[in-house]
Design a protein around this motif. Sequence first.
Motif, PDB file in Angstrom:
ATOM      1  N   SER A  51      17.110   4.415   5.060  1.00 53.75           N
ATOM      2  CA  SER A  51      16.332   4.389   3.838  1.00 53.75           C
ATOM      3  C   SER A  51      16.010   5.769   3.313  1.00 53.75           C
ATOM      4  O   SER A  51      15.454   5.895   2.240  1.00 53.75           O
ATOM      5  CB  SER A  51      15.074   3.567   4.026  1.00 53.75           C
ATOM      6  N   ASP A  52      16.358   6.845   4.032  1.00 50.01           N
ATOM      7  CA  ASP A  52      16.187   8.144   3.390  1.00 50.01           C
ATOM      8  C   ASP A  52      17.406   8.483   2.544  1.00 50.01           C
ATOM      9  O   ASP A  52      17.494   9.565   2.006  1.00 50.01           O
ATOM     10  CB  ASP A  52      15.914   9.313   4.350  1.00 50.01           C
ATOM     11  N   GLY A  53      18.324   7.561   2.403  1.00 50.15           N
ATOM     12  CA  GLY A  53      19.496   7.846   1.596  1.00 50.15           C
ATOM     13  C   GLY A  53      19.606   6.914   0.404  1.00 50.15           C
ATOM     14  O   GLY A  53      19.042   5.829   0.392  1.00 50.15           O
ATOM     15  N   ASP A  54      20.312   7.391  -0.606  1.00 46.66           N
ATOM     16  CA  ASP A  54      20.588   6.553  -1.767  1.00 46.66           C
ATOM     17  C   ASP A  54      21.977   6.844  -2.259  1.00 46.66           C
ATOM     18  O   ASP A  54      22.428   7.987  -2.201  1.00 46.66           O
ATOM     19  CB  ASP A  54      19.623   6.879  -2.914  1.00 46.66           C
ATOM     20  N   SER A  55      22.630   5.819  -2.754  1.00 48.98           N
ATOM     21  CA  SER A  55      23.896   6.020  -3.418  1.00 48.98           C
ATOM     22  C   SER A  55      23.974   5.002  -4.545  1.00 48.98           C
ATOM     23  O   SER A  55      24.096   3.805  -4.285  1.00 48.98           O
ATOM     24  CB  SER A  55      25.047   5.806  -2.431  1.00 48.98           C
ATOM     25  N   PRO A  56      23.867   5.471  -5.802  1.00 53.57           N
ATOM     26  CA  PRO A  56      23.972   4.518  -6.909  1.00 53.57           C
ATOM     27  C   PRO A  56      25.286   3.730  -6.845  1.00 53.57           C
ATOM     28  O   PRO A  56      25.314   2.553  -7.199  1.00 53.57           O
ATOM     29  CB  PRO A  56      23.925   5.425  -8.144  1.00 53.57           C
ATOM     30  N   ALA A  57      26.362   4.387  -6.364  1.00 49.71           N
ATOM     31  CA  ALA A  57      27.653   3.674  -6.312  1.00 49.71           C
ATOM     32  C   ALA A  57      27.587   2.536  -5.281  1.00 49.71           C
ATOM     33  O   ALA A  57      28.123   1.440  -5.512  1.00 49.71           O
ATOM     34  CB  ALA A  57      28.770   4.647  -5.955  1.00 49.71           C
ATOM     35  N   PHE A  58      26.916   2.779  -4.151  1.00 52.04           N
ATOM     36  CA  PHE A  58      26.786   1.713  -3.157  1.00 52.04           C
ATOM     37  C   PHE A  58      25.884   0.591  -3.694  1.00 52.04           C
ATOM     38  O   PHE A  58      26.161  -0.591  -3.518  1.00 52.04           O
ATOM     39  CB  PHE A  58      26.208   2.265  -1.846  1.00 52.04           C
ATOM     40  N   PHE A  59      24.808   0.977  -4.370  1.00 51.30           N
ATOM     41  CA  PHE A  59      23.888  -0.017  -4.944  1.00 51.30           C
ATOM     42  C   PHE A  59      24.636  -0.913  -5.941  1.00 51.30           C
ATOM     43  O   PHE A  59      24.476  -2.134  -5.941  1.00 51.30           O
ATOM     44  CB  PHE A  59      22.736   0.725  -5.624  1.00 51.30           C
ATOM     45  N   LYS A  60      25.460  -0.294  -6.757  1.00 58.41           N
ATOM     46  CA  LYS A  60      26.243  -1.060  -7.742  1.00 58.41           C
ATOM     47  C   LYS A  60      27.207  -2.011  -7.014  1.00 58.41           C
ATOM     48  O   LYS A  60      27.358  -3.174  -7.390  1.00 58.41           O
ATOM     49  CB  LYS A  60      27.017  -0.087  -8.650  1.00 58.41           C
ATOM     50  N   ALA A  61      27.837  -1.477  -5.943  1.00 58.11           N
ATOM     51  CA  ALA A  61      28.775  -2.327  -5.188  1.00 58.11           C
ATOM     52  C   ALA A  61      28.039  -3.515  -4.560  1.00 58.11           C
ATOM     53  O   ALA A  61      28.559  -4.643  -4.540  1.00 58.11           O
ATOM     54  CB  ALA A  61      29.468  -1.498  -4.104  1.00 58.11           C
ATOM     55  N   LEU A  62      26.827  -3.269  -4.085  1.00 55.06           N
ATOM     56  CA  LEU A  62      26.010  -4.369  -3.526  1.00 55.06           C
ATOM     57  C   LEU A  62      25.760  -5.442  -4.585  1.00 55.06           C
ATOM     58  O   LEU A  62      25.820  -6.641  -4.302  1.00 55.06           O
ATOM     59  CB  LEU A  62      24.638  -3.835  -3.112  1.00 55.06           C
ATOM     60  N   GLY A  63      25.446  -4.951  -5.810  1.00 51.43           N
ATOM     61  CA  GLY A  63      25.181  -5.881  -6.910  1.00 51.43           C
ATOM     62  C   GLY A  63      26.416  -6.704  -7.267  1.00 51.43           C
ATOM     63  O   GLY A  63      26.350  -7.924  -7.420  1.00 51.43           O
ATOM     64  N   ILE A  64      27.549  -6.035  -7.355  1.00 46.92           N
ATOM     65  CA  ILE A  64      28.797  -6.741  -7.716  1.00 46.92           C
ATOM     66  C   ILE A  64      29.122  -7.780  -6.650  1.00 46.92           C
ATOM     67  O   ILE A  64      29.549  -8.895  -6.957  1.00 46.92           O
ATOM     68  CB  ILE A  64      29.963  -5.731  -7.869  1.00 46.92           C
ATOM     69  N   ALA A  65      28.868  -7.420  -5.386  1.00 42.17           N
ATOM     70  CA  ALA A  65      29.179  -8.356  -4.292  1.00 42.17           C
ATOM     71  C   ALA A  65      28.161  -9.501  -4.213  1.00 42.17           C
ATOM     72  O   ALA A  65      28.369 -10.463  -3.462  1.00 42.17           O
ATOM     73  CB  ALA A  65      29.224  -7.592  -2.972  1.00 42.17           C
ATOM     74  N   GLY A  66      27.073  -9.398  -4.976  1.00 39.02           N
ATOM     75  CA  GLY A  66      26.097 -10.489  -5.006  1.00 39.02           C
ATOM     76  C   GLY A  66      25.114 -10.486  -3.851  1.00 39.02           C
ATOM     77  O   GLY A  66      24.534 -11.519  -3.519  1.00 39.02           O
ATOM     78  N   TRP A  67      24.851  -9.322  -3.255  1.00 43.20           N
ATOM     79  CA  TRP A  67      23.922  -9.279  -2.117  1.00 43.20           C
ATOM     80  C   TRP A  67      22.494  -8.920  -2.515  1.00 43.20           C
ATOM     81  O   TRP A  67      21.616  -8.893  -1.668  1.00 43.20           O
ATOM     82  CB  TRP A  67      24.413  -8.268  -1.068  1.00 43.20           C
ATOM     83  N   ILE A  68      22.267  -8.619  -3.791  1.00 45.59           N
ATOM     84  CA  ILE A  68      20.908  -8.176  -4.180  1.00 45.59           C
ATOM     85  C   ILE A  68      20.093  -9.352  -4.725  1.00 45.59           C
ATOM     86  O   ILE A  68      20.530 -10.043  -5.643  1.00 45.59           O
ATOM     87  CB  ILE A  68      20.982  -7.062  -5.262  1.00 45.59           C
ATOM     88  N   GLY A  69      18.908  -9.534  -4.170  1.00 46.83           N
ATOM     89  CA  GLY A  69      17.939 -10.499  -4.720  1.00 46.83           C
ATOM     90  C   GLY A  69      18.420 -11.933  -4.732  1.00 46.83           C
ATOM     91  O   GLY A  69      18.119 -12.687  -5.659  1.00 46.83           O
ATOM     92  N   ARG A  70      19.127 -12.338  -3.683  1.00 47.36           N
ATOM     93  CA  ARG A  70      19.655 -13.714  -3.662  1.00 47.36           C
ATOM     94  C   ARG A  70      18.540 -14.762  -3.658  1.00 47.36           C
ATOM     95  O   ARG A  70      18.764 -15.916  -4.028  1.00 47.36           O
ATOM     96  CB  ARG A  70      20.530 -13.924  -2.418  1.00 47.36           C
ATOM     97  N   HIS A  71      17.353 -14.354  -3.231  1.00 50.03           N
ATOM     98  CA  HIS A  71      16.248 -15.327  -3.159  1.00 50.03           C
ATOM     99  C   HIS A  71      15.579 -15.545  -4.517  1.00 50.03           C
ATOM    100  O   HIS A  71      14.701 -16.394  -4.625  1.00 50.03           O
ATOM    101  CB  HIS A  71      15.207 -14.858  -2.121  1.00 50.03           C
ATOM    102  N   TRP A  72      15.978 -14.802  -5.542  1.00 51.03           N
ATOM    103  CA  TRP A  72      15.390 -15.016  -6.863  1.00 51.03           C
ATOM    104  C   TRP A  72      16.090 -16.198  -7.547  1.00 51.03           C
ATOM    105  O   TRP A  72      17.254 -16.499  -7.252  1.00 51.03           O
ATOM    106  CB  TRP A  72      15.555 -13.770  -7.734  1.00 51.03           C
ATOM    107  N   PRO A  73      15.378 -16.829  -8.506  1.00 44.74           N
ATOM    108  CA  PRO A  73      15.998 -17.933  -9.249  1.00 44.74           C
ATOM    109  C   PRO A  73      17.231 -17.475 -10.028  1.00 44.74           C
ATOM    110  O   PRO A  73      17.322 -16.298 -10.409  1.00 44.74           O
ATOM    111  CB  PRO A  73      14.900 -18.378 -10.215  1.00 44.74           C
TER     112      PRO A  73
END
Length: 404
Positions: A51-73
């Motif tokens: 968690s001391d790291g960030d990568s916007p490219a990795f975050f975007k890849a997570l989003g495209i793969a559908g792993w972000i916020g799956r518990h939201w409606p």
Amino acid sequence: MTKARREELERRMRIIPTEAEAADLRSRVLDFCHEAIPRTVRGLERQGTMSDGDSPAFFKALGIAGWIGRHWPREYGGREGTHLETAIIDEALGYARAPLSAYLLSVKVFGNSLMLFGTPGQKRKYLPLIAAGDAMFCQGFSEPMAGSDFGSLRTTALRAGDEYIVNGHKIWTSSAEVATHMYLAARTDPKAVKHRGISLFVLDMKTPGVTVNSFRTLGGGVLNEVFLSDVRIPAENLLGEENRGFHQAMRSLDLERSCMDRVGAARLSLDRLVEYVSSDGSDGAGKRLSDVKMVQEKIGELRTKLQVARTFGYMIARNLDAGKGLSAEFSFGKLYVGLLTQALADATVDIVGTVAQFEHGSDLAIFDGLFPAVFRASPALTLAGGSSEIQRGVIAARGLGLPK
Ligand SMILES: Cc1cc2nc3c(=O)[nH]c(=O)nc-3n(C[C@H](O)[C@H](O)[C@H](O)COP(=O)(O)OP(=O)(O)OC[C@H]3O[C@@H](n4cnc5c(N)ncnc54)[C@H](O)[C@@H]3O)c2cc1C
């Protein structure tokens, strides 16, 4: 048993995946990380425990793969999944050493808080952006004179027509160097007593008057201070009730403390320690480390503690899925996993010895410098997200009803 009680129990049973389902989800996330991390993450960003790291490219890849916020409606960009599913995903991301700071702040802290007290319009605006990996949030709560004592914050947001004008100074703001938005706490009524008169906002980081100063941390990552000078925020960016932000922020801080990512990271460290003592490691007198009784006992103790931390993490996720109010249980998990990670880092350095000091990039580094990275990052874990002393106080006061 009443019908309502039976329905509630059935609902809870439905949201608990089987072990096979959990293992399948875990391995799909690990496969994703195996492919996406080398493609999207470079250099220093890989050094931290995650968690001391960030990568916007990795975050975007997570989003495209559908792993972000799956518990939201679905209407808010989620998949009608469960908090338990997200906990399993977080654990796998931590295990993979994914750069997670903005992910955690965007999902656990901001997104989950928005689900509690945002308007439908605000949820429709921000949650799909986060889920797609397009909006990364930082959290602007702490200030030079207001960390544990959140109620002392001095940044002001004064109403002027249909805007608020913000002036102040935030510090220890993780991810501000990459964030598109800040989840901001500011004082909207400077005359009110300490815990009243605070409100929460969404701030677009590109707004004129926002200045971010980054600095390196002991853990190898980046932290920031953020200066806010006559920053204009549209009134519609107020979250929840004006002047009730203190209570809302306490709920956000609870949500921040569900810490399965850290459980995953600790599990990786322990797995690598076991691997090391079972193969290369010798005690210097020709005996394999795995045969040393004290080493075995220490590893056995750490494994037990890891299981306890994991159980806390899943308990918190189940409580969220069951719609239970927030409680001292969040502090159990946060307190425990922070102390566990420090104990694990200390024990690793003791057991492995000199070779545990070689960092990422050195020819002598083992496991890509994992051990020294975890050792350097671990002191922050009993501060970030609220110190251990504060967690103990929450457990005593909120959990046991002792006087504050
Ligand atoms: C790596 C890292 C990342 C962070 N990221 C963010 C972020 O993204 N956004 C953000 O807003 N903040 C962030 N923080 C700030 C963090 O929340 C604060 O550091 C934390 O709340 C402690 O506040 P402080 O640093 O002002 O210390 P203080 O509040 O001054 O505390 C100093 C010491 O006094 C103790 N203490 C204080 N009050 C009490 C009490 N009532 N009872 C017992 N002991 C007490 C504390 O436990 C601590 O040991 C981050 C911090 C770190 C280390």
